[in-house]
Design an enzyme around this catalytic site. Structure first.
Site, short mmCIF file in Angstrom:
data_model
loop_
_atom_site.label_atom_id
_atom_site.label_comp_id
_atom_site.label_asym_id
_atom_site.label_seq_id
_atom_site.Cartn_x
_atom_site.Cartn_y
_atom_site.Cartn_z
N LEU A 226 0.86 -1.20 0.00
CA LEU A 226 0.00 0.00 0.00
C LEU A 226 0.88 1.23 0.00
O LEU A 226 1.77 1.35 0.85
CB LEU A 226 -0.83 0.07 1.29
N HIS A 227 0.67 2.13 -0.94
CA HIS A 227 1.44 3.37 -0.89
C HIS A 227 0.75 4.54 -1.56
O HIS A 227 1.26 5.66 -1.55
CB HIS A 227 2.81 3.17 -1.55
N ARG A 228 -0.43 4.31 -2.17
CA ARG A 228 -1.09 5.42 -2.87
C ARG A 228 -1.50 6.51 -1.89
O ARG A 228 -2.03 6.20 -0.82
CB ARG A 228 -2.37 4.95 -3.56
N ARG A 261 6.92 5.76 2.07
CA ARG A 261 5.85 6.75 2.22
C ARG A 261 4.84 6.29 3.28
O ARG A 261 4.39 7.07 4.11
CB ARG A 261 5.16 6.89 0.86
N ASP A 304 -2.51 -1.54 -3.74
CA ASP A 304 -3.03 -0.40 -4.50
C ASP A 304 -2.04 -0.03 -5.61
O ASP A 304 -2.16 1.02 -6.23
CB ASP A 304 -3.33 0.80 -3.58
#
Ligand code: UD1
Length: 396
Positions: A226-228, A261, A304
């Protein structure tokens, strides 16, 4: 070497193909392209330029090593910043490089800030822009990548696509049809080229000091990425994502290589207690081969990422995409992908179904056959040859 010396050195390569990479998902796309360019005798040589958008060892150097990418001829070292500053820095720093190099064309891949920044500078200098992975659209302009995609495609002279719907998207935006070429998926070239070298999931977990038995259990395990910004930049959205992953971890153990992030957001919003769960193995960003090994062995992948939707389709591993849209609809229509957003009940039901029955199987899409980069090399060689001034044009 100082930057000016490096630029001067690069300047001796006039006529070269300038290959641009910036961030992690660019590297697995560019590696097969550079191999194919090297093998195509009609093409000039290449100059590899790294913008430095990603710079951590795990996000950059380790992947160059895994993928067999050459050391970049130049690194612009732009680093992290706001979108405006990062894009502007790439533009400012690439300009003298293109002036010195006078390349035959620039090749940009994907949809990161570096992709757009270089395309914009090259287009205004009359340097042909070649975009690999053109025409994908989420139709969601709140995604920075969507803005990058639309604008890069408008600026491109040659557009190579991974799936047939891309040509329709481009036609709707007025891109002339004769610029668009369906060649397949270079990301899958990389996957098929390297899969047999991927270490087992158990070895990757053991090397990371985690419990390797997770990968040996009969119930299997899930992999999460997950990083969006939509999932991790907002504290409520991130807390919701973490709660969902906790639900999933009650059903099967989870391995989660965490993007910097996301790690930074968890710290910033003080959500560490939600991420700490004995059934969730948190790992640093993994190498390309380690990641392939984890994905190939997973019972289910929650993500994502754009690229992982494609990789799971190629590997026939069920993928639950924690977004409300995808720019890669073929992974839904033909592959193993399901869009689940952050719908807690839907995700729990989908994971239960995958555990019980194996979930969506799908098939590998057209031209995702490991040969996309060779098709690009052959086509680009012909395209560049047609652009060369012919003797008749030179004579007054
Ligand atoms: C970028 C791409 C995204 C891609 C992703 C893959 C854009 C708009 N986004 O997002 O499309 O899916 O790469 O990773 O180009 N950071 C580090 N070390 C690094 C790089 C980043 O610690 O080597 C941290 C920094 O805190 C930085 C943050 O990650 O501010 C975000 O990096 P950035 O390159 O801006 O975007 P990504 O989220 O990585």
């Amino acid at each position: 070497m100082s930057r000016s010396a490096e630029v001067a050195d690069a300047g001796t390569r006039s006529g070269t193909i300038a290959c641009i990479v910036g961030a992690r998902p660019n590297f697995m796309k560019m590696a097969p392209i550079m191999r194919a360019f090297d093998a195509e005798p009609r093409l000039p040589g290449t100059t590899l330029i790294h913008t430095g958008q990603h710079y951590d060892f795990a996000m950059s150097d380790a992947l160059f090593r895994d993928l067999g990418l050459p050391v970049p001829d130049l690194n612009l070292e732009v680093g992290s910043a706001s979108h405006a500053v990062q894009t502007a820095e790439v533009m400012t720093r690439i300009e003298p490089v293109l002036d010195a190099l006078r390349p035959a064309c620039v090749v940009v891949v994907g949809d990161v800030n570096s992709t757009l920044a270089v395309a914009l500078v090259a287009a205004k200098k009359g340097v042909p822009v070649v975009h690999v992975e053109a025409g994908l659209r989420s139709h969601d302009r709140t995604m920075p990548e969507e803005v990058n995609r639309v604008l890069t495609d408008q600026l491109s002279d040659v557009l190579y696509t991974t799936e047939r719907t891309a040509a329709d998207n481009l036609a709707r935006e007025g891109v002339p049809r004769d610029r668009v070429h369906f060649v397949g998926n270079v990301m899958i070239d990389s996957l098929l080229f390297h899969l047999s070298r991927a270490p087992s999931a158990a070895d990757t977990l053991a090397n990371a000091g985690a419990d390797a038995d997770i990968a040996r259990g009969s119930r299997g395990f899930g992999v999460v990425t997950l990083h969006r910004p939509s999932n991790v930049d907002d504290p409520a959205a991130l807390a919701e994502s973490l709660a969902i992953l906790r639900d999933v971890s009650l059903r099967l153990p989870i391995v989660w290589p965490m993007h910097p992030r996301t790690r930074a957001s968890i710290e910033k919003f003080d959500l560490r207690r939600l991420a700490e769960d004995p059934r969730v193995v948190l790992l640093p960003p993994q190498g390309y081969l380690e990641m392939l090994g984890l994905l190939a062995a997973a019972k289910v992948v929650l993500t994502d990422s754009g690229g992982i939707q494609e990789e799971t389709t190629a590997l026939a591993v069920p993928c639950l995409t924690m977004r409300d849209n995808t720019e890669r609809p073929i992974t839904i229509a033909e592959g193993t992908n399901l869009l689940v957003g952050r719908d807690r009940n839907r995700i729990a039901a989908a994971v239960d179904d995958i555990i019980a029955s194996g979930g969506k199987r799908g098939r590998r899409p057209e031209l995702w056959d490991g040969q996309a980069a060779s098709r690009i090399a052959r086509h680009l060689a012909s395209w560049l040859a047609l652009r060369e001034p012919r003797p008749a044009e030179v004579v007054a």
